[in-house]
Structures are given as C-alpha cells and as structure tokens.
Write a protein that holds these residues in place. Structure first.
Motif, short mmCIF file in Angstrom:
data_model
loop_
_atom_site.label_atom_id
_atom_site.label_comp_id
_atom_site.label_asym_id
_atom_site.label_seq_id
_atom_site.Cartn_x
_atom_site.Cartn_y
_atom_site.Cartn_z
N GLN A 33 -17.03 13.53 78.48
CA GLN A 33 -15.60 13.88 77.57
C GLN A 33 -16.01 13.60 76.27
O GLN A 33 -15.36 14.58 75.30
N ASP A 34 -16.81 12.98 75.72
CA ASP A 34 -17.18 12.67 74.52
C ASP A 34 -17.99 13.99 73.73
O ASP A 34 -17.50 14.28 72.71
N ALA A 35 -18.92 14.36 74.58
CA ALA A 35 -19.63 15.66 74.09
C ALA A 35 -18.49 16.75 73.91
O ALA A 35 -18.77 17.74 73.15
N VAL A 36 -17.62 16.84 74.81
CA VAL A 36 -16.83 17.93 74.96
C VAL A 36 -15.70 17.72 73.79
O VAL A 36 -15.41 18.89 73.33
N SER A 37 -15.39 16.52 73.63
CA SER A 37 -14.50 16.39 72.63
C SER A 37 -14.94 16.63 71.12
O SER A 37 -14.58 17.23 70.11
N MET A 38 -16.35 16.45 71.02
CA MET A 38 -17.19 16.74 69.61
C MET A 38 -17.08 18.24 69.48
O MET A 38 -16.96 18.78 68.27
N ALA A 39 -17.75 18.75 70.78
CA ALA A 39 -17.66 20.25 70.21
C ALA A 39 -16.44 21.09 70.08
O ALA A 39 -16.60 22.07 69.29
N GLY A 40 -15.32 20.50 70.94
CA GLY A 40 -14.23 21.17 70.79
C GLY A 40 -13.64 21.04 69.29
O GLY A 40 -12.82 21.87 68.77
N MET A 41 -13.66 19.83 68.65
CA MET A 41 -13.32 19.53 67.46
C MET A 41 -13.93 20.55 66.20
O MET A 41 -13.49 21.20 65.39
N GLN A 42 -15.45 20.57 66.44
CA GLN A 42 -16.12 21.34 65.79
C GLN A 42 -15.66 22.82 65.86
O GLN A 42 -15.52 23.69 64.77
N LEU A 43 -15.37 23.38 67.04
CA LEU A 43 -14.84 24.71 67.35
C LEU A 43 -13.70 24.84 66.43
O LEU A 43 -13.40 25.93 66.03
N TYR A 44 -12.85 23.85 66.58
CA TYR A 44 -11.42 24.10 66.16
C TYR A 44 -11.64 24.16 64.62
O TYR A 44 -10.84 24.96 64.12
N LEU A 45 -12.31 23.20 64.20
CA LEU A 45 -12.38 23.27 62.41
C LEU A 45 -13.02 24.53 62.34
O LEU A 45 -12.68 24.92 60.83
N ASN A 46 -14.03 25.18 62.55
CA ASN A 46 -14.67 26.17 62.27
C ASN A 46 -14.05 27.42 62.34
O ASN A 46 -14.40 28.61 62.04
N SER A 47 -13.09 27.43 63.32
CA SER A 47 -12.57 28.87 63.82
C SER A 47 -11.45 29.41 62.88
O SER A 47 -11.23 30.54 62.66
N GLY A 48 -10.76 28.46 62.23
CA GLY A 48 -9.76 28.71 61.45
C GLY A 48 -8.46 29.26 62.31
O GLY A 48 -7.46 29.81 61.97
#
Length: 380
Positions: A33-48
């Motif tokens: 869950q933590d690994a997915v959360s960190m990856a998802g947040m990074q994807l969200y912030l980088n995607s615009g």
C-alpha cells in the motif's frame, strides 16, 4: 501550505482483495500500500492532470488509489468506481478476445483477414496475405489512421472513421510492407481485427467482447458505450491544450482499437483474471501472454513503444527481463482526455494500471518509466 493544498486534493483508497470478492480475513499488505501510494502521488504531481487513479494487483492483494478531482474545480474526489476511457489499452482487450476464440478453435492466429471480410469485399496482398496475428502485432503494413476523405464535417472527430471505407480501401491498396517484416502502429488494423473477431464470434464486437472477456473476468462497469447512470460517474478529461474533452462517442469500428470505458475496480479485476489464468496455465492466457513478433530482425519498428522493448504480443508490447525488471507486458493509450498504461508481469503475479485525466503526450515516457520502476520494486 503547498503540502496541505496537495493533500486536500486527493483521496487514497486501499482495497483488500476481500473488497473484490476474495478472502476477507487477509489484511492489506502495508508495504505494498505504501509503495503504491508513493508512486501514485508522484504520478499525480508530475502529470498535471485533474486526477490520477492507480490500481495494483500482486499475489492475493489489490490496492486502488485515487488522487485529485473528477473534474477541474469540482471538489469531488475520484474513487474506484469513477469511469474513464482506457483508450488504446482497448487493443489488448481485443487481444484477449482473439486468444479466447483461438483457444476454443473458432479462429486461428494465422487465419487470413480475407476469410472474415464482408461479402463481396476483397483484401489486397503484398508478398503474402495479412493474417489476424499481423493485425494484432501491428505488422500488417497498414496506416496508423484511415479517415474517410468524403466524411461530412462533424463536431465528432471520430465520425470520419467508417467501416465501409476501411474495407473499400483494403480492396484497392496493398500493405506498405510485406506483412510480418515491420511494425507500424495501426488503429486501422485493430478496427479490421475487431470486425474479424465479431464475424468469428457470430455477433457484434461488443457482444463478443462481453462473452469472451467482460463476463468471464467479472467486469461490471466496462463497456464501449455507457448507460445514463454510468455517464454520471464519468470523469472529465482534458485535451492536449488543457480544455475539457467533449467525450465524443467512438463509432463501433473503433471499439477494438480505442473504444472501452472502465473503472479502477474493473481494471483490477481484469488484471487478476489475467494473472489467475496465467497461474493456471489456461491455453487462452498462454497465447495471450506470448511474444509473437520479436523486434530482432525486423526491417523497421515504428510507433510500438520500442524503447527497452523486445517485441509484440497480441496487442501487448513485450519487454524481456533485464536490470532487476521482470518480464513485462505493457500497453498505453491516449484518447478523449485520458492517458492510460497497463502492465502485467504474469511470472510474478503482478499487474499495474494507471490512468490520468489529461492527454499530455510529453508525459507518456515519464508514466512508462515510473510504472516500470514500480513494477521492478514490487516484483522483488
């Protein structure tokens, strides 16, 4: 202040497999869950993008997380039931149909396309006939798109794609290359493949898709057209210019190439269906997950995600294991305000799906690399 604004704009939905109908006694893997959360947040912030949804299946565990807003400024957070377009990830669903029909003996991968042409239609050849496998591996030597030049002006950009024109054109134009000698990404090719699968399946493509994939996989919110109730859950995607995409309906000749709508929950179910089928060595999934056309030795490889990849499966771009990254089957898409990317690692029991509600082609490489990095991390 920035951090508080960021965290006020996303919600995290960690779903154990029991939410999808499995063992209710098993707790969610917190490290996963933590690994997915960190990856998802990074994807969200980088995607615009206004929103990002990520779904991950590993072993018996499923995690779905959502970030942002279903529409810019709405304040409504997306969830596992929010609806989006998966765009060209629809192509690997067509590959699923092809593999299923082949496993049942209703088609052969080497069947010529001409066998499934409409009555009185013909298919030109160049060196040898185009086969269903050529279409599924983008090696038929066909153009990427084929709009009808005689189509009437319309607010729907997809209205220029016409079944009758496709088949008429095929009867008077040879493939640009001998089939099987090069890859050239072709939405036209998958439109024709969808027609062939419909004829082989004895119904329209949506019905055959439902019979061979959606129902067996238990998908309840995945379709080529939406009901009125589903339309209320459709997220707003942004076009490459940052404007709300009007969500123009695709004609049925586009269904196999880019027609599907889905949800995070259904994409997780679909990935688990694939992984379970691979684990059980079912014939359809053995066909579906195979490397059918290695890039090595081809005259040219264009438009099929060639970076770090080794060849084509049935719509899948196949990457062999290297540098701690496992064998991966991947497919991306961008249409109607949404960018999507699906990755399976059948040997590791792992699947990752990401969708962002903005088409920003410059971000494709970033999404690919982040998802592949996550897959490598989770596969250890």
């Amino acid at each position: 202040m920035l951090a508080s604004r960021i965290f006020s704009r996303f919600t995290t939905l960690a779903l154990t497999v029991c939410a999808l109908g499995a063992n209710p006694a098993r707790a969610t893997d917190l490290a996963l869950q933590d690994a997915v959360s960190m990856a998802g947040m990074q994807l969200y912030l980088n995607s615009g993008a206004p929103a990002v949804i990520i779904a991950v299946v590993r072993g018996d565990e499923t995690v779905i997380q959502a970030y942002g807003e279903t529409a810019p400024g709405s304040g409504v957070e997306p969830d596992e039931n929010s609806i989006f377009r998966i765009a060209s990830v629809s192509k690997v669903f067509a590959g699923d149909v092809l593999a299923s029909l082949a496993a049942k003996g209703r088609v052969k991968l080497t069947d010529p396309l001409a066998k499934y042409a409409p009555d009185n239609a013909r298919v030109e050849v160049n060196g040898r006939p185009i086969t269903l496998l050529d279409l599924a591996t983008h090696s038929a030597g066909l153009p990427r798109e084929l709009p009808n030049p005689d189509a009437k002006p319309s607010d729907n950009p997809f209205s220029a794609f016409d079944r009758a024109y496709y088949w008429k054109w095929m009867g008077s134009h040879k493939p640009a290359y001998v089939p099987g000698t090069t890859t050239l990404y072709s939405n036209l090719g998958f439109g024709l493949l969808g027609d062939a699968l419909a004829k082989a399946g004895g119904a329209d493509y949506s019905t055959v898709l439902a019979n061979e994939v959606l129902k067996p996989a238990g998908l309840t919110d995945t379709a080529n057209t939406l009901t009125d109730a589903q339309k209320k859950r459709l997220m707003t995607g942004l076009d490459p210019f940052g404007k709300a995409d009007p969500n123009a309906p695709a004609p049925d000749v586009m269904y196999a190439s880019a027609g599907i709508y889905s949800t995070g929950a259904d994409m997780a179910r679909w990935m688990r269906w694939h992984l379970d089928g691979a684990k059980q060595a079912q014939e359809a999934f053995t066909l579906d997950h195979a490397l059918w056309l290695p890039y090595d030795g081809l005259k040219s490889v264009v438009g099929t995600e060639v970076t770090d990849a080794d060849g084509m499966g049935l719509g899948w771009v196949v990457t062999l294991p290297r540098n701690q990254t496992p064998l991966l089957l991947g497919k991306s898409g961008g249409l109607g305000g949404f960018m999507s990317y699906a990755v399976l690692s059948p040997n590791r029991g792992l699947g990752v799906f990401v969708v962002a509600s903005r088409v920003n082609f410059a971000m494709f490489g970033n999404i690919h690399s982040q998802v592949r990095e996550l897959a490598a991390e989770l596969a250890r």
